[in-house]
Design a protein around this motif. Sequence first.
Motif, PDB file in Angstrom:
ATOM      1  N   MET A   1       0.838  -1.187   0.000  1.00 53.44           N
ATOM      2  CA  MET A   1       0.000   0.000   0.000  1.00 53.44           C
ATOM      3  C   MET A   1       0.878   1.243   0.000  1.00 53.44           C
ATOM      4  N   LYS A   2       0.385   2.278  -0.643  1.00 60.46           N
ATOM      5  CA  LYS A   2       1.109   3.548  -0.669  1.00 60.46           C
ATOM      6  C   LYS A   2       0.490   4.501   0.344  1.00 60.46           C
ATOM      7  N   PHE A   3       1.353   5.248   1.015  1.00 61.12           N
ATOM      8  CA  PHE A   3       0.917   6.245   1.982  1.00 61.12           C
ATOM      9  C   PHE A   3       1.602   7.573   1.682  1.00 61.12           C
ATOM     10  N   ILE A   4       0.877   8.649   1.896  1.00 67.12           N
ATOM     11  CA  ILE A   4       1.428   9.990   1.770  1.00 67.12           C
ATOM     12  C   ILE A   4       1.604  10.515   3.177  1.00 67.12           C
ATOM     13  N   CYS A   5       2.812  10.892   3.513  1.00 71.83           N
ATOM     14  CA  CYS A   5       3.145  11.372   4.851  1.00 71.83           C
ATOM     15  C   CYS A   5       3.429  12.869   4.752  1.00 71.83           C
ATOM     16  N   LEU A   6       2.588  13.659   5.379  1.00 75.05           N
ATOM     17  CA  LEU A   6       2.705  15.115   5.320  1.00 75.05           C
ATOM     18  C   LEU A   6       3.407  15.600   6.576  1.00 75.05           C
ATOM     19  N   GLY A   7       4.571  16.188   6.413  1.00 78.72           N
ATOM     20  CA  GLY A   7       5.356  16.665   7.556  1.00 78.72           C
ATOM     21  C   GLY A   7       5.112  18.142   7.812  1.00 78.72           C
ATOM     22  N   TYR A   8       4.691  18.463   9.019  1.00 84.54           N
ATOM     23  CA  TYR A   8       4.409  19.845   9.411  1.00 84.54           C
ATOM     24  C   TYR A   8       5.483  20.344  10.374  1.00 84.54           C
ATOM     25  N   PHE A   9       5.698  21.656  10.369  1.00 81.82           N
ATOM     26  CA  PHE A   9       6.633  22.246  11.321  1.00 81.82           C
ATOM     27  C   PHE A   9       6.304  23.711  11.528  1.00 81.82           C
ATOM     28  N   ASP A  10       6.843  24.259  12.603  1.00 84.61           N
ATOM     29  CA  ASP A  10       6.660  25.669  12.941  1.00 84.61           C
ATOM     30  C   ASP A  10       7.875  26.426  12.400  1.00 84.61           C
ATOM     31  N   GLU A  11       7.663  27.265  11.387  1.00 85.98           N
ATOM     32  CA  GLU A  11       8.783  27.972  10.748  1.00 85.98           C
ATOM     33  C   GLU A  11       9.561  28.841  11.733  1.00 85.98           C
ATOM     34  N   ALA A  12       8.874  29.464  12.676  1.00 87.63           N
ATOM     35  CA  ALA A  12       9.552  30.332  13.648  1.00 87.63           C
ATOM     36  C   ALA A  12      10.465  29.506  14.559  1.00 87.63           C
ATOM     37  N   LYS A  13       9.980  28.345  15.004  1.00 87.63           N
ATOM     38  CA  LYS A  13      10.812  27.477  15.850  1.00 87.63           C
ATOM     39  C   LYS A  13      12.028  26.992  15.069  1.00 87.63           C
ATOM     40  N   TRP A  14      11.810  26.632  13.801  1.00 86.87           N
ATOM     41  CA  TRP A  14      12.916  26.171  12.959  1.00 86.87           C
ATOM     42  C   TRP A  14      13.946  27.275  12.786  1.00 86.87           C
ATOM     43  N   ALA A  15      13.490  28.479  12.486  1.00 91.14           N
ATOM     44  CA  ALA A  15      14.398  29.609  12.277  1.00 91.14           C
ATOM     45  C   ALA A  15      15.184  29.942  13.547  1.00 91.14           C
ATOM     46  N   ALA A  16      14.598  29.651  14.714  1.00 92.70           N
ATOM     47  CA  ALA A  16      15.258  29.949  15.987  1.00 92.70           C
ATOM     48  C   ALA A  16      16.361  28.939  16.325  1.00 92.70           C
ATOM     49  N   LEU A  17      16.357  27.799  15.661  1.00 91.22           N
ATOM     50  CA  LEU A  17      17.401  26.799  15.922  1.00 91.22           C
ATOM     51  C   LEU A  17      18.721  27.278  15.336  1.00 91.22           C
ATOM     52  N   PRO A  18      19.831  27.029  16.028  1.00 92.17           N
ATOM     53  CA  PRO A  18      21.135  27.345  15.445  1.00 92.17           C
ATOM     54  C   PRO A  18      21.330  26.561  14.147  1.00 92.17           C
ATOM     55  N   GLU A  19      22.073  27.136  13.209  1.00 90.90           N
ATOM     56  CA  GLU A  19      22.289  26.491  11.915  1.00 90.90           C
ATOM     57  C   GLU A  19      22.849  25.082  12.065  1.00 90.90           C
ATOM     58  N   ALA A  20      23.744  24.892  13.022  1.00 89.60           N
ATOM     59  CA  ALA A  20      24.335  23.563  13.224  1.00 89.60           C
ATOM     60  C   ALA A  20      23.266  22.552  13.635  1.00 89.60           C
ATOM     61  N   GLU A  21      22.317  22.984  14.459  1.00 89.24           N
ATOM     62  CA  GLU A  21      21.230  22.092  14.884  1.00 89.24           C
ATOM     63  C   GLU A  21      20.299  21.778  13.714  1.00 89.24           C
ATOM     64  N   GLN A  22      20.039  22.780  12.887  1.00 88.79           N
ATOM     65  CA  GLN A  22      19.219  22.557  11.688  1.00 88.79           C
ATOM     66  C   GLN A  22      19.903  21.524  10.781  1.00 88.79           C
ATOM     67  N   ALA A  23      21.204  21.714  10.571  1.00 89.78           N
ATOM     68  CA  ALA A  23      21.958  20.809   9.698  1.00 89.78           C
ATOM     69  C   ALA A  23      21.961  19.388  10.262  1.00 89.78           C
ATOM     70  N   THR A  24      22.113  19.255  11.570  1.00 87.76           N
ATOM     71  CA  THR A  24      22.115  17.933  12.209  1.00 87.76           C
ATOM     72  C   THR A  24      20.765  17.250  12.032  1.00 87.76           C
ATOM     73  N   LEU A  25      19.688  17.983  12.271  1.00 86.70           N
ATOM     74  CA  LEU A  25      18.358  17.400  12.133  1.00 86.70           C
ATOM     75  C   LEU A  25      18.087  16.996  10.682  1.00 86.70           C
ATOM     76  N   MET A  26      18.494  17.841   9.729  1.00 85.82           N
ATOM     77  CA  MET A  26      18.292  17.502   8.322  1.00 85.82           C
ATOM     78  C   MET A  26      19.088  16.249   7.945  1.00 85.82           C
ATOM     79  N   GLU A  27      20.307  16.134   8.445  1.00 86.65           N
ATOM     80  CA  GLU A  27      21.117  14.949   8.148  1.00 86.65           C
ATOM     81  C   GLU A  27      20.492  13.701   8.765  1.00 86.65           C
ATOM     82  N   GLU A  28      19.947  13.816   9.980  1.00 89.12           N
ATOM     83  CA  GLU A  28      19.255  12.684  10.606  1.00 89.12           C
ATOM     84  C   GLU A  28      18.056  12.255   9.759  1.00 89.12           C
ATOM     85  N   CYS A  29      17.304  13.238   9.260  1.00 88.25           N
ATOM     86  CA  CYS A  29      16.141  12.937   8.414  1.00 88.25           C
ATOM     87  C   CYS A  29      16.577  12.249   7.129  1.00 88.25           C
TER      88      CYS A  29
END
Length: 129
Positions: A1-29
């Motif tokens: 079966m196929k599923f569509i997974c819609l990922g939501y996030f808070d842009e302000a919270k994301w922008a408040a993260l240090p760039e290194a933390e953003q990069a780490t989370l993106m690499e984990e994803c």
Amino acid sequence: MKFICLGYFDEAKWAALPEAEQATLMEECMAYDDELRRGKHFLGGEALGAAANAVTLRMKNGGVDVLDGPFTETKEILGGILLLEAKDLNHAISLMSKHPGVKNGPFEIRCADETINQQIAQRNKQFNQ
């Protein structure tokens, strides 16, 4: 079966993260997406641009009304779409519950409508002949 997974996030919270933390989370994803690929579960995905550049279309008084940005009642906006192959909804939940993106916001998991998707595929074939 196929599923569509819609990922939501808070842009302000994301922008408040240090760039290194953003990069780490993106690499984990990305690393987890690779795991899904190895298991033949990852069918595709797309990240979305900034909500500030989006528009929402609604019918109003017989015409189309164009509204700036996503029109929602929440600070969390749709950030991306992941296409997933799984045995059933429980399997999709199990796979996505391990996705690091869940740390940054919710994922909505919906089964693809195969009947309509087959109709779309047929029409695409007509135009690509």
